[in-house]
Scaffold this active site. Structure first.
Site, PDB file in Angstrom:
ATOM      1  N   ARG A 183       2.092  -2.354  -3.984  1.00 60.64           N
ATOM      2  CA  ARG A 183       2.552  -1.913  -2.662  1.00 60.64           C
ATOM      3  C   ARG A 183       3.221  -3.107  -1.997  1.00 60.64           C
ATOM      4  O   ARG A 183       2.625  -4.175  -1.864  1.00 60.64           O
ATOM      5  CB  ARG A 183       1.368  -1.462  -1.813  1.00 60.64           C
ATOM      6  CG  ARG A 183       1.847  -1.039  -0.464  1.00 60.64           C
ATOM      7  CD  ARG A 183       0.772  -0.868   0.528  1.00 60.64           C
ATOM      8  NE  ARG A 183       1.376  -0.475   1.782  1.00 60.64           N
ATOM      9  CZ  ARG A 183       0.719  -0.309   2.890  1.00 60.64           C
ATOM     10  NH1 ARG A 183      -0.571  -0.480   2.921  1.00 60.64           N
ATOM     11  NH2 ARG A 183       1.346   0.035   3.996  1.00 60.64           N
ATOM     12  N   ARG A 192      -1.383  -3.807  18.505  1.00 60.10           N
ATOM     13  CA  ARG A 192       0.043  -4.028  18.794  1.00 60.10           C
ATOM     14  C   ARG A 192       0.473  -3.199  19.998  1.00 60.10           C
ATOM     15  O   ARG A 192       0.038  -2.062  20.159  1.00 60.10           O
ATOM     16  CB  ARG A 192       0.914  -3.612  17.603  1.00 60.10           C
ATOM     17  CG  ARG A 192       0.735  -4.478  16.394  1.00 60.10           C
ATOM     18  CD  ARG A 192       1.742  -4.079  15.317  1.00 60.10           C
ATOM     19  NE  ARG A 192       1.284  -4.533  14.033  1.00 60.10           N
ATOM     20  CZ  ARG A 192       1.170  -3.766  12.953  1.00 60.10           C
ATOM     21  NH1 ARG A 192       1.512  -2.495  12.994  1.00 60.10           N
ATOM     22  NH2 ARG A 192       0.738  -4.263  11.835  1.00 60.10           N
ATOM     23  N   GLU A 214      -1.477   6.875  -0.102  1.00 56.46           N
ATOM     24  CA  GLU A 214      -0.379   5.990  -0.496  1.00 56.46           C
ATOM     25  C   GLU A 214      -0.572   5.480  -1.922  1.00 56.46           C
ATOM     26  O   GLU A 214       0.389   5.347  -2.679  1.00 56.46           O
ATOM     27  CB  GLU A 214      -0.307   4.803   0.470  1.00 56.46           C
ATOM     28  CG  GLU A 214       0.160   5.214   1.851  1.00 56.46           C
ATOM     29  CD  GLU A 214      -0.224   4.214   2.919  1.00 56.46           C
ATOM     30  OE1 GLU A 214      -1.401   4.182   3.300  1.00 56.46           O
ATOM     31  OE2 GLU A 214       0.654   3.466   3.373  1.00 56.46           O
ATOM     32  N   ASN A 259      -2.633  -3.714  -3.787  1.00 52.21           N
ATOM     33  CA  ASN A 259      -2.119  -3.853  -2.421  1.00 52.21           C
ATOM     34  C   ASN A 259      -2.601  -5.197  -1.890  1.00 52.21           C
ATOM     35  O   ASN A 259      -3.754  -5.339  -1.497  1.00 52.21           O
ATOM     36  CB  ASN A 259      -2.663  -2.691  -1.578  1.00 52.21           C
ATOM     37  CG  ASN A 259      -2.148  -2.723  -0.153  1.00 52.21           C
ATOM     38  OD1 ASN A 259      -1.460  -3.657   0.249  1.00 52.21           O
ATOM     39  ND2 ASN A 259      -2.500  -1.711   0.621  1.00 52.21           N
ATOM     40  N   HIS A 303       5.363   2.108   6.731  1.00 47.94           N
ATOM     41  CA  HIS A 303       4.478   3.227   6.345  1.00 47.94           C
ATOM     42  C   HIS A 303       5.230   4.290   5.552  1.00 47.94           C
ATOM     43  O   HIS A 303       4.802   5.440   5.496  1.00 47.94           O
ATOM     44  CB  HIS A 303       3.865   3.948   7.571  1.00 47.94           C
ATOM     45  CG  HIS A 303       2.913   3.149   8.375  1.00 47.94           C
ATOM     46  ND1 HIS A 303       2.853   3.247   9.744  1.00 47.94           N
ATOM     47  CD2 HIS A 303       1.957   2.272   8.016  1.00 47.94           C
ATOM     48  CE1 HIS A 303       1.904   2.446  10.195  1.00 47.94           C
ATOM     49  NE2 HIS A 303       1.339   1.831   9.163  1.00 47.94           N
TER      50      HIS A 303
END
Ligand code: AMP
Length: 398
Positions: free
Chosen positions: A91, A241, A385, A7, A180
């Site tokens: 990923r 965010r 994940e 990743n 996601h």
């Protein structure tokens, strides 16, 4: 079969080496400060002490070189030779419009990923650097790309087309992509498995609540809507965010003298929990401040809880019903107060928690938190994940 999952972020690279199909993690770690000062590699093996080394990491290939060196090291390693790694899974945040499923990575895929860097400027280049680095260091080993956007590719047009001139979709690929996806896919399938049900028979809302947060509506195993959009900026309030805001705020601030970059930075890095609380982007710090009476920390959390509730209501309407609500990721898995508050006063929808179970559930377990008789089952499912990526990689590399 040994599968390495990579990743790659802008200045970091996470890795996990899996034994598949068991899903056993043999080793994992993190390379930090790639391309900047302070390079560090942390290497972990189950049941053994962590190993940490400070070393310059000029680029992603150099970081990967360290990963392979550590994995095969006589003392710190877990395999004798690189050739034991039979496949590498990457990923990848964005698969654009074309890459709708995990796939083997070839030149065509890399070229396509390069062509969509303009819509994925932060995550695209490091992911591509990670793939190129792997190719150079592990020639001939099959590589698989697993995209955060692909699970969302089943959304209907009415959910992914923005109500702006249609030509902007046709010419500039501006649409809702959702992110996601690998996490939402993992927890949705896992909860169906835990309940002993076929995912095709379930209407599920998955709440991935971490530093970045998104909520997804999944009907019969297919995503029908999700909160993140063209970028991971849309949706509920996150660590730094803003989530969705009136877009005119952007143009208004620009008319007042802020540059596009400044507005972008404000919305992406200085908003959310951090911006409202003025304290931190870390939910634990904000929760502690709120508990100590800090009004802005309390407000930041209230905005978060309220945002989640609103989307649960909206997505239940979108699916004409709800069978399962799932909480996952750092906040969703660990913050029992958030789960309790979000699920309070939701009996109209059929959601009710067993507050005692919610309070005492052990971390890291898949658990049904619902009150006896609740029409909608509420679960906490720790996301994984990397395992999902390893599964896709093993399947496609065969
Ligand atoms: P993630 O991005 O999934 O790693 O999640 C990171 C977020 O989870 C951070 O905001 C953490 O503060 C939050 N988090 C982790 N543990 C807890 C906890 N016990 N209570 C509240 N938030 C937590």
């Amino acid at each position: 079969m040994k599968v390495l999952v990579i990743n790659a972020g802008s200045s970091s690279l996470k890795y996990q080496l899996f034994e598949m199909p068991e899903g056993k993690v043999l080793a994992k770690g993190l390379c930090e400060c790639i391309g900047i000062e302070g390079g560090t590699v942390t290497h972990k093996r189950p049941g053994k002490d962590d190993y940490k080394i400070q070393t310059p990491l000029d680029n992603h290939e150099a970081a990967l070189g360290w990963v392979l060196k550590l994995l095969t090291d006589a003392e710190l390693g877990v395999i004798a030779d690189i050739s034991e790694i039979e496949a590498v899974g990457h990923r990848i945040a964005h698969g654009g419009e074309k890459l709708r499923e995990s796939c083997l990575i070839d030149d065509e895929v890399i070229n396509y990923l390069e062509s969509i860097v303009p819509i994925n400027p932060l995550h695209g280049p490091p992911a591509i650097a990670g793939m190129r680095g792997c190719r150079n260091l592990m020639a001939g080993v099959p590589m698989v790309g697993v995209f955060d956007t692909s699970f969302h590719s089943t959304m209907p047009e009415k959910a992914y087309i923005y109500p702006i001139p249609y030509e902007l979709y046709e010419q500039k690929s501006i649409r809702r992509y959702g992110f996601h996806g690998t996490s939402h896919r993992y927890v949705a399938h896992k909860v169906a498995e835990c309940m002993g049900k076929d995912i095709k028979d379930l209407k599920i809302i998955t709440c991935h609540l971490g530093n970045g947060s998104s909520i997804t509506a999944i009907d019969g195993g297919k995503v029908v809507d999700t909160t993140m959009g063209f970028t991971p900026q849309e949706g509920i309030l996150m660590g730094t965010r803003s989530g969705s805001v009136d877009p005119t705020i952007v143009t208004y601030l620009q008319s007042q003298g802020m540059t596009a970059d400044e507005v972008e930075k404000m919305l992406n890095k200085q908003s959310g929990l951090l911006g409202v609380s003025g304290k931190s982007s870390d939910a634990r710090v904000v929760c502690d401040a709120a508990a100590a009476g800090d009004k802005r920390a309390q407000l930041a959390l209230q905005i978060l809880y309220y945002g989640i509730k609103k989307y649960i209501g909206a997505f239940t309407a979108a699916m004409n019903g709800l069978d399962v609500l799932v909480f996952t990721a750092g906040i969703g898995e660990n913050d029992r107060d958030l789960r309790a508050i979000v699920c309070r006063d939701m009996d109209y929808l059929g959601i009710a928690l067993d507050e005692e179970v919610n309070k005492t559930v052990a971390r890291g377990t898949n658990a049904d938190l619902s009150a006896a008789g609740a029409r909608v089952r509420t679960w906490v499912i720790p996301t994984d994940e990397e395992y999902m990526i390893a599964q896709d990689t093993a399947r496609l590399a065969k």
